[in-house]
Design a protein around this motif. Structure first.
Motif, PDB file in Angstrom:
ATOM      1  N   SER A  20       0.194  -1.287  -0.024  1.00  0.00           N
ATOM      2  CA  SER A  20      -0.194   0.066   0.154  1.00  0.00           C
ATOM      3  C   SER A  20       0.782   1.310   0.399  1.00  0.00           C
ATOM      4  O   SER A  20       2.346   1.135   0.185  1.00  0.00           O
ATOM      5  CB  SER A  20      -0.908  -0.239   1.191  1.00  0.00           C
ATOM      6  OG  SER A  20       0.274   0.109   2.472  1.00  0.00           O
ATOM      7  N   LEU A  39       1.439   6.475  -7.167  1.00  0.00           N
ATOM      8  CA  LEU A  39       1.240   4.927  -8.546  1.00  0.00           C
ATOM      9  C   LEU A  39      -0.014   5.046  -9.146  1.00  0.00           C
ATOM     10  O   LEU A  39       0.187   4.254  -9.925  1.00  0.00           O
ATOM     11  CB  LEU A  39       0.264   3.666  -6.384  1.00  0.00           C
ATOM     12  CG  LEU A  39       2.201   3.279  -6.022  1.00  0.00           C
ATOM     13  CD1 LEU A  39       1.367   3.438  -4.742  1.00  0.00           C
ATOM     14  CD2 LEU A  39       2.646   2.463  -6.152  1.00  0.00           C
ATOM     15  N   HIS A  43       0.508   3.568 -12.670  1.00  0.00           N
ATOM     16  CA  HIS A  43      -0.641   2.191 -12.946  1.00  0.00           C
ATOM     17  C   HIS A  43      -1.276   2.334 -14.678  1.00  0.00           C
ATOM     18  O   HIS A  43      -1.380   1.543 -15.269  1.00  0.00           O
ATOM     19  CB  HIS A  43      -1.791   2.391 -12.264  1.00  0.00           C
ATOM     20  CG  HIS A  43      -3.091   1.086 -12.742  1.00  0.00           C
ATOM     21  ND1 HIS A  43      -4.012   1.726 -12.585  1.00  0.00           N
ATOM     22  CD2 HIS A  43      -3.070   0.221 -12.270  1.00  0.00           C
ATOM     23  CE1 HIS A  43      -5.201   0.988 -13.851  1.00  0.00           C
ATOM     24  NE2 HIS A  43      -4.294   0.365 -12.603  1.00  0.00           N
ATOM     25  N   VAL A  48       2.867  -0.653 -12.488  1.00  0.00           N
ATOM     26  CA  VAL A  48       1.706  -1.685 -11.345  1.00  0.00           C
ATOM     27  C   VAL A  48       1.055  -1.708 -11.779  1.00  0.00           C
ATOM     28  O   VAL A  48      -0.198  -1.149 -12.500  1.00  0.00           O
ATOM     29  CB  VAL A  48       2.342  -0.840 -10.137  1.00  0.00           C
ATOM     30  CG1 VAL A  48       3.634  -0.288  -9.870  1.00  0.00           C
ATOM     31  CG2 VAL A  48       1.141   0.554 -10.399  1.00  0.00           C
ATOM     32  N   ASP A  49      -0.218  -2.645 -11.071  1.00  0.00           N
ATOM     33  CA  ASP A  49      -0.832  -2.736 -10.495  1.00  0.00           C
ATOM     34  C   ASP A  49      -2.021  -2.652  -9.438  1.00  0.00           C
ATOM     35  O   ASP A  49      -1.293  -3.369  -8.393  1.00  0.00           O
ATOM     36  CB  ASP A  49      -1.183  -4.844 -10.875  1.00  0.00           C
ATOM     37  CG  ASP A  49      -0.996  -4.966 -12.679  1.00  0.00           C
ATOM     38  OD1 ASP A  49      -1.753  -4.277 -13.931  1.00  0.00           O
ATOM     39  OD2 ASP A  49      -0.482  -6.496 -12.736  1.00  0.00           O
ATOM     40  N   ARG A  50      -3.341  -2.542 -10.262  1.00  0.00           N
ATOM     41  CA  ARG A  50      -4.238  -2.038  -8.035  1.00  0.00           C
ATOM     42  C   ARG A  50      -4.226  -3.863  -8.510  1.00  0.00           C
ATOM     43  O   ARG A  50      -5.516  -3.776  -8.924  1.00  0.00           O
ATOM     44  CB  ARG A  50      -5.192  -1.290  -8.700  1.00  0.00           C
ATOM     45  CG  ARG A  50      -5.494  -0.730  -7.690  1.00  0.00           C
ATOM     46  CD  ARG A  50      -6.204   0.609  -7.398  1.00  0.00           C
ATOM     47  NE  ARG A  50      -5.928   1.831  -8.564  1.00  0.00           N
ATOM     48  CZ  ARG A  50      -6.212   2.181  -9.163  1.00  0.00           C
ATOM     49  NH1 ARG A  50      -7.511   2.197  -9.903  1.00  0.00           N
ATOM     50  NH2 ARG A  50      -5.230   3.432  -9.598  1.00  0.00           N
ATOM     51  N   TYR A  56      -1.220  -2.375  -4.477  1.00  0.00           N
ATOM     52  CA  TYR A  56      -0.565  -2.589  -5.595  1.00  0.00           C
ATOM     53  C   TYR A  56       0.923  -3.771  -5.855  1.00  0.00           C
ATOM     54  O   TYR A  56       1.519  -3.649  -4.059  1.00  0.00           O
ATOM     55  CB  TYR A  56       0.318  -0.625  -6.142  1.00  0.00           C
ATOM     56  CG  TYR A  56      -0.503   0.318  -6.010  1.00  0.00           C
ATOM     57  CD1 TYR A  56      -1.015   0.742  -7.919  1.00  0.00           C
ATOM     58  CD2 TYR A  56      -0.835   1.306  -4.731  1.00  0.00           C
ATOM     59  CE1 TYR A  56      -1.995   1.378  -6.749  1.00  0.00           C
ATOM     60  CE2 TYR A  56      -2.384   1.795  -4.724  1.00  0.00           C
ATOM     61  CZ  TYR A  56      -2.683   2.332  -6.078  1.00  0.00           C
ATOM     62  OH  TYR A  56      -3.260   3.098  -6.383  1.00  0.00           O
ATOM     63  N   GLN A  57       0.887  -3.602  -6.737  1.00  0.00           N
ATOM     64  CA  GLN A  57       1.694  -5.027  -7.513  1.00  0.00           C
ATOM     65  C   GLN A  57       2.780  -4.464  -8.280  1.00  0.00           C
ATOM     66  O   GLN A  57       2.081  -4.036  -9.618  1.00  0.00           O
ATOM     67  CB  GLN A  57       1.781  -5.910  -7.324  1.00  0.00           C
ATOM     68  CG  GLN A  57       1.024  -6.728  -7.928  1.00  0.00           C
ATOM     69  CD  GLN A  57       0.614  -8.428  -7.988  1.00  0.00           C
ATOM     70  OE1 GLN A  57       0.968  -8.996  -7.303  1.00  0.00           O
ATOM     71  NE2 GLN A  57       0.334  -7.882  -9.507  1.00  0.00           N
TER      72      GLN A  57
END
Length: 79
Positions: A20, A39, A43, A48-50, A56-57
């Motif tokens: 986070s 972020l 994205h 990054v993916d939500r 996020y990753q």
């Protein structure tokens, strides 16, 4: 891309975790609010993916960027 963006991606990559903005803020020198904004930009650039609200990753594109296989100018939207 900013220095903070690189730091976010590195932290996500090195940890291998879904994080986070709050956890990222604790582990970097940036505020939670600023990290949330960045972020969102990461994205939008598919770095990054939500995973869920506020979690996020890093994506494969994010890893490619860190490895130098994807240049920052390739991420900018065309005019």
């Amino acid at each position: 891309m900013t220095q903070a963006d690189d730091r976010i991606l590195e932290t996500l990559s090195d940890s291998g975790l879904i994080l986070s903005p709050r956890v990222l803020a604790v582990n970097t020198d940036y505020s939670r609010h600023y990290l949330s904004t960045r972020l969102g930009k990461l994205h939008d650039a598919d770095l990054v993916d939500r995973v869920d609200e506020g979690l996020y990753q890093i994506t494969d594109h994010g890893r490619a960027y860190l490895n130098g296989d994807l240049e920052a100018d390739e991420l900018e939207p065309e005019p």
